[in-house]
Motif scaffolding. Structure first.
Motif, PDB file in Angstrom:
ATOM      1  N   GLU A 159       0.838  -1.209   0.000  1.00  0.00           N
ATOM      2  CA  GLU A 159       0.000   0.000   0.000  1.00  0.00           C
ATOM      3  C   GLU A 159       0.869   1.254   0.000  1.00  0.00           C
ATOM      4  OE1 GLU A 159      -4.217   1.476   0.946  1.00  0.00           O
ATOM      5  OE2 GLU A 159      -3.465  -0.495   0.443  1.00  0.00           O
ATOM      6  N   ILE A 160       1.878   1.275   0.861  1.00  0.00           N
ATOM      7  CA  ILE A 160       2.778   2.437   0.930  1.00  0.00           C
ATOM      8  C   ILE A 160       3.554   2.590  -0.375  1.00  0.00           C
ATOM      9  CG2 ILE A 160       4.810   3.380   2.111  1.00  0.00           C
ATOM     10  CD1 ILE A 160       3.811   2.000   4.660  1.00  0.00           C
ATOM     11  N   TYR A 161       4.023   1.476  -0.911  1.00  0.00           N
ATOM     12  CA  TYR A 161       4.835   1.484  -2.127  1.00  0.00           C
ATOM     13  C   TYR A 161       4.063   2.051  -3.317  1.00  0.00           C
ATOM     14  CZ  TYR A 161       7.556  -0.517  -6.015  1.00  0.00           C
ATOM     15  OH  TYR A 161       8.281  -0.704  -7.172  1.00  0.00           O
ATOM     16  N   SER A 162       2.811   1.644  -3.455  1.00  0.00           N
ATOM     17  CA  SER A 162       2.037   2.070  -4.621  1.00  0.00           C
ATOM     18  C   SER A 162       1.367   3.428  -4.424  1.00  0.00           C
ATOM     19  CB  SER A 162       0.976   1.018  -4.965  1.00  0.00           C
ATOM     20  OG  SER A 162       0.127   0.798  -3.855  1.00  0.00           O
ATOM     21  N   ALA A 163       0.897   3.710  -3.201  1.00  0.00           N
ATOM     22  CA  ALA A 163       0.110   4.927  -2.984  1.00  0.00           C
ATOM     23  C   ALA A 163       0.961   6.142  -2.651  1.00  0.00           C
ATOM     24  CB  ALA A 163      -0.905   4.691  -1.865  1.00  0.00           C
ATOM     25  N   VAL A 164       2.046   5.959  -1.923  1.00  0.00           N
ATOM     26  CA  VAL A 164       2.846   7.096  -1.456  1.00  0.00           C
ATOM     27  C   VAL A 164       4.171   7.199  -2.199  1.00  0.00           C
ATOM     28  CG1 VAL A 164       3.993   8.125   0.547  1.00  0.00           C
ATOM     29  CG2 VAL A 164       1.799   6.968   0.827  1.00  0.00           C
ATOM     30  N   LEU A 165       4.843   6.055  -2.389  1.00  0.00           N
ATOM     31  CA  LEU A 165       6.176   6.068  -2.987  1.00  0.00           C
ATOM     32  C   LEU A 165       6.148   5.942  -4.503  1.00  0.00           C
ATOM     33  CD1 LEU A 165       7.955   3.767  -0.359  1.00  0.00           C
ATOM     34  CD2 LEU A 165       7.748   6.261  -0.372  1.00  0.00           C
ATOM     35  N   LEU A 166       4.964   5.844  -5.077  1.00  0.00           N
ATOM     36  CA  LEU A 166       4.765   5.849  -6.533  1.00  0.00           C
ATOM     37  C   LEU A 166       5.598   4.783  -7.245  1.00  0.00           C
ATOM     38  CD1 LEU A 166       4.763   9.730  -7.041  1.00  0.00           C
ATOM     39  CD2 LEU A 166       2.814   8.207  -6.635  1.00  0.00           C
ATOM     40  N   ASN A 167       5.626   3.583  -6.651  1.00  0.00           N
ATOM     41  CA  ASN A 167       6.302   2.429  -7.240  1.00  0.00           C
ATOM     42  C   ASN A 167       7.796   2.665  -7.489  1.00  0.00           C
ATOM     43  OD1 ASN A 167       3.850   0.938  -7.342  1.00  0.00           O
ATOM     44  ND2 ASN A 167       3.302   1.985  -9.233  1.00  0.00           N
ATOM     45  N   SER A 168       8.413   3.471  -6.644  1.00  0.00           N
ATOM     46  CA  SER A 168       9.833   3.757  -6.775  1.00  0.00           C
ATOM     47  C   SER A 168      10.632   2.865  -5.823  1.00  0.00           C
ATOM     48  CB  SER A 168      10.126   5.228  -6.466  1.00  0.00           C
ATOM     49  OG  SER A 168      11.520   5.453  -6.346  1.00  0.00           O
ATOM     50  N   ALA A 169      11.474   1.986  -6.375  1.00  0.00           N
ATOM     51  CA  ALA A 169      12.277   1.094  -5.542  1.00  0.00           C
ATOM     52  C   ALA A 169      13.287   1.876  -4.711  1.00  0.00           C
ATOM     53  CB  ALA A 169      13.004   0.078  -6.426  1.00  0.00           C
ATOM     54  N   SER A 170      13.830   2.947  -5.289  1.00  0.00           N
ATOM     55  CA  SER A 170      14.801   3.771  -4.563  1.00  0.00           C
ATOM     56  C   SER A 170      14.160   4.420  -3.340  1.00  0.00           C
ATOM     57  CB  SER A 170      15.375   4.841  -5.500  1.00  0.00           C
ATOM     58  OG  SER A 170      16.261   5.680  -4.794  1.00  0.00           O
ATOM     59  N   LYS A 171      12.953   4.948  -3.512  1.00  0.00           N
ATOM     60  CA  LYS A 171      12.245   5.566  -2.386  1.00  0.00           C
ATOM     61  C   LYS A 171      11.856   4.528  -1.340  1.00  0.00           C
ATOM     62  CE  LYS A 171      10.321   9.463  -5.012  1.00  0.00           C
ATOM     63  NZ  LYS A 171       9.073  10.098  -5.527  1.00  0.00           N
ATOM     64  N   LEU A 172      11.499   3.328  -1.795  1.00  0.00           N
ATOM     65  CA  LEU A 172      11.152   2.259  -0.856  1.00  0.00           C
ATOM     66  C   LEU A 172      12.351   1.892   0.009  1.00  0.00           C
ATOM     67  CD1 LEU A 172       9.243   0.055   0.233  1.00  0.00           C
ATOM     68  CD2 LEU A 172      10.020  -1.411  -1.641  1.00  0.00           C
ATOM     69  N   LEU A 173      13.521   1.747  -0.605  1.00  0.00           N
ATOM     70  CA  LEU A 173      14.714   1.410   0.157  1.00  0.00           C
ATOM     71  C   LEU A 173      15.102   2.531   1.114  1.00  0.00           C
ATOM     72  CD1 LEU A 173      16.800  -0.342  -2.650  1.00  0.00           C
ATOM     73  CD2 LEU A 173      15.909  -1.401  -0.571  1.00  0.00           C
ATOM     74  N   LEU A 174      14.856   3.780   0.718  1.00  0.00           N
ATOM     75  CA  LEU A 174      15.124   4.899   1.626  1.00  0.00           C
ATOM     76  C   LEU A 174      14.162   4.867   2.811  1.00  0.00           C
ATOM     77  CD1 LEU A 174      16.781   7.447   2.152  1.00  0.00           C
ATOM     78  CD2 LEU A 174      15.064   8.744   0.832  1.00  0.00           C
ATOM     79  N   PHE A 175      12.903   4.497   2.543  1.00  0.00           N
ATOM     80  CA  PHE A 175      11.924   4.359   3.624  1.00  0.00           C
ATOM     81  C   PHE A 175      12.344   3.244   4.587  1.00  0.00           C
ATOM     82  CE2 PHE A 175       8.151   2.010   5.159  1.00  0.00           C
ATOM     83  CZ  PHE A 175       7.609   2.986   5.996  1.00  0.00           C
ATOM     84  N   LEU A 176      12.813   2.126   4.038  1.00  0.00           N
ATOM     85  CA  LEU A 176      13.267   1.024   4.890  1.00  0.00           C
ATOM     86  C   LEU A 176      14.517   1.415   5.676  1.00  0.00           C
ATOM     87  CD1 LEU A 176      12.835  -1.963   2.397  1.00  0.00           C
ATOM     88  CD2 LEU A 176      11.310  -1.295   4.243  1.00  0.00           C
ATOM     89  N   THR A 177      15.366   2.272   5.078  1.00  0.00           N
ATOM     90  CA  THR A 177      16.607   2.692   5.732  1.00  0.00           C
ATOM     91  C   THR A 177      16.354   3.661   6.874  1.00  0.00           C
ATOM     92  OG1 THR A 177      17.804   2.430   3.640  1.00  0.00           O
ATOM     93  CG2 THR A 177      18.854   3.767   5.350  1.00  0.00           C
ATOM     94  N   LEU A 178      15.441   4.610   6.683  1.00  0.00           N
ATOM     95  CA  LEU A 178      15.217   5.664   7.672  1.00  0.00           C
ATOM     96  C   LEU A 178      13.873   5.548   8.389  1.00  0.00           C
ATOM     97  CD1 LEU A 178      16.572   8.730   5.625  1.00  0.00           C
ATOM     98  CD2 LEU A 178      17.783   7.331   7.313  1.00  0.00           C
ATOM     99  N   GLY A 179      12.827   5.221   7.637  1.00  0.00           N
ATOM    100  CA  GLY A 179      11.482   5.195   8.232  1.00  0.00           C
ATOM    101  C   GLY A 179      11.307   4.116   9.275  1.00  0.00           C
ATOM    102  N   LEU A 180      11.720   2.878   8.952  1.00  0.00           N
ATOM    103  CA  LEU A 180      11.550   1.784   9.910  1.00  0.00           C
ATOM    104  C   LEU A 180      12.350   1.988  11.189  1.00  0.00           C
ATOM    105  CD1 LEU A 180      11.345  -1.463   7.758  1.00  0.00           C
ATOM    106  CD2 LEU A 180       9.549   0.116   8.452  1.00  0.00           C
TER     107      LEU A 180
END
Length: 573
Positions: A159-180
């Protein structure tokens, strides 16, 4: 160890915080979301990507070290190590995919992925062990809730990947690096050991029902919104609204401690022994304010029978009691099932290996289908496999949550060993694999849903069963050893069996020179032999589960003879 007031809000605050940590612990499920970028941006081939997938599985399931550490250090240290693993491991992957740092060696990325996903083991062990000890009278329910949120975390990230991060793998990895790490650091203070209540709180059952209902609503919501986002082109405000509602549903368990703050109940005064006996299963505060340790299990006539059932002790209990009275005892007797075992004591027991084998055969066969579900769908003519994956994820969640709740009800009311449900689900899995093998029209979605439920039940039953047979004192390492059945099953049944059968069929369809290539396989024969073997595997698992259930039935009769773990009664001696 910091011990908090018995039966108060802190255990429930810790459970609400654990929900968020468990979602963070599901970070390994993100590999399918960013793995295509690893292949395209970094120029990896399919074989290299598969090797990285192995790193993902090894890191997620290797929890022996967290299991040891959780018994020596407080939970916040265990969670902090998991947080740092997440920051370090995903940070390296983000640097590579975002091309902030060029030409990172493959071996470094492999190690980074192991470290990143190993955060799942640290985070999951920290919250699961702590909450099982905080709610020792409701182990099945707690295990089902927490493992359920891990199961549903894949849908949360999607849900986060498609709705907020716009299917961007780079943004997802940044979220996993800092957000979690930010989320986990915010929860460190709240996940801590608490003194469990000395009796069953009349409101506790309602609190667990509320938490289970909230998680079911979240699961249904995520299933619906994931399908909508996948099928429809939604505007940004609607997508963000979906995520906001998801966050609110994740916060629902915290409503329990808020309610307990606003409407304080008058707790009954606990009844205590005049002396304390060491046990990790229960901690009860003394009347003078000091903390005394009391056992959850009181001696009974059935205890000796349980200990002698298919076991033999070096000395009788009477001999030991006489020797203790004379001050002559120096070496304690070996523990009986239902008491606290050290890891080295547990692994020499037949019940330990029976439970491991039953879990390995059930989960190992299920993870084979999970790892190949997209290819299975394609082979059977399903073009869009996203809904198939979402269906399995949701039913996996239902199985984890339902397995814990159902087993808790029947073990309390009928003293039925939890492993009965492992037997039942593995029998259903036999039928399910035969359905997959038949490839009949209209059965794919039904078989996927059934398998998802049965797969989830294996997790939620193994966790409390291990704690009931071998105690909570060293539960962390025992539980994490059981989890090794997952990657072992993936290697044997998925990588070796399913991969070989699939490539062999590709060779038949496209020519021998394409053996092992990336060509797709079409038709029921791509996995038919695999499904038939998996059906036989679950047949063996069912037989072993029946044997295990018969062996441990006296243990459950002793533990739950009063409908629940027995609480120490008043004693004047």
């Amino acid at each position: 160890m910091v011990v908090l007031k018995a039966g108060s809000r802190p255990p429930w605050i810790g459970l609400g915080a654990a929900v968020w940590v468990q979602v963070a612990a599901g970070n390994a499920y993100n590999f399918p979301l960013y793995s295509p970028s690893l292949k395209s941006v970094l120029g990896f081939n399919q074989q290299q990507l598969t090797i990285l997938g192995v790193a993902n599985d090894i890191g997620e399931n290797f929890g022996l070290l967290p299991g040891v550490v959780c018994n020596k250090l407080p939970p916040w240290v265990v969670l902090l190590i998991g947080t740092l693993s997440c920051l370090l491991g995903y940070g390296v992957l983000w640097l590579a995919v975002s091309q902030t740092v060029q030409s990172l060696p493959f071996w470094l990325l492999w190690i980074a992925l192991c470290i990143a996903t190993n955060s799942s083991a640290w985070l999951g062990t920290g919250v699961l062990v702590t909450n099982m000890r905080n709610f020792p009278l409701s182990r099945g329910t707690v295990a089902g809730i927490l493992k359920g949120y891990v199961g549903i975390s894949a849908a949360v990230y999607t849900e986060i990947y498609s709705a907020v991060l716009l299917n961007s793998a780079s943004k997802l990895l940044l979220f996993l690096t800092l957000g979690l790490p930010v989320i986990c650091l915010a929860m460190l203070y709240f996940v801590r050991p608490c003194t469990p209540a000395s009796g069953e709180d009349s409101a506790e059952h309602g609190h667990f029902l509320f938490t289970q209902a909230a998680s079911i609503v979240l699961g249904i919501y995520l299933l619906i919104t994931t399908v909508l986002v996948d099928v429809l082109s939604l505007s940004s405000p609607i997508s963000y609204t979906f995520v906001v509602v998801m966050v609110l549903l994740l916060m629902a368990p915290l409503a329990i401690p808020v309610k307990m703050s606003l409407f304080r109940a008058n707790p009954k005064k606990p009844v205590l022994h005049s002396h304390a006996v060491g046990s990790s299963d229960s901690l009860f505060p003394g009347e003078d304010g000091s903390d005394k340790i009391e056992p959850l299990l009181t001696p009974s006539s059935s205890t000796t029978n349980v200990g002698s059932f298919l076991e033999s002790d070096d000395a009788s209990d009477i001999d030991i009691l006489l020797a203790e009275g004379e001050g002559a005892v120096k070496k304690r007797r070996r523990p009986k099932r239902g008491e606290d075992f050290k890891f080295r004591e547990a692994i020499i027991k037949a019940d330990f290996w029976l439970l491991f084998l039953v879990y390995f055969l059930g989960v190992g066969s299920g993870v084979t289908v999970l790892n190949n579900l997209a290819q299975i769908g394609t082979a059977l003519g399903v073009n869009d496999t996203t809904i198939l994956l979402s269906l399995f994820s949701f039913c996996n969640f239902v199985g984890r949550l339902g397995g814990g709740a159902v087993s808790e009800h029947f073990v309390r009311s009928k003293m039925i060993p939890r492993t009965v449900w492992m037997t039942c689900t593995q029998v259903v899995m036999i039928v399910t694999y035969l359905l997959f093998a038949s490839a009949l029209n209209g059965t794919l979605y039904a078989a996927t849903a059934l398998l998802g439920i049965c797969y989830g039940v294996q997790f939620s039953i193994m966790v409390p069963t291990a704690s009931e047979l071998f105690g909570l004192k060293h539960f962390g390492i025992i539980y994490n050893f059981m989890l090794l059945g997952n990657p072992l099953g993936a290697f044997l049944f998925s990588a070796l069996l399913a991969g070989y059968v699939y490539d062999k069929e590709v060779a038949k369809q496209h020519g021998l020179n394409l053996l092992g290539s990336s060509a797709s396989c079409l038709g029921p024969n791509c996995f038919r032999l695999t499904f038939l073997v998996l059906a036989g595997v679950c047949g063996l698992g069912s037989i072993l589960s029946i044997i295990l259930t018969m062996r441990i039935k006296p243990v459950y009769q002793m533990l739950y003879s009063g409908g629940s773990f027995r609480i120490p009664q008043n004693s004047n001696h």
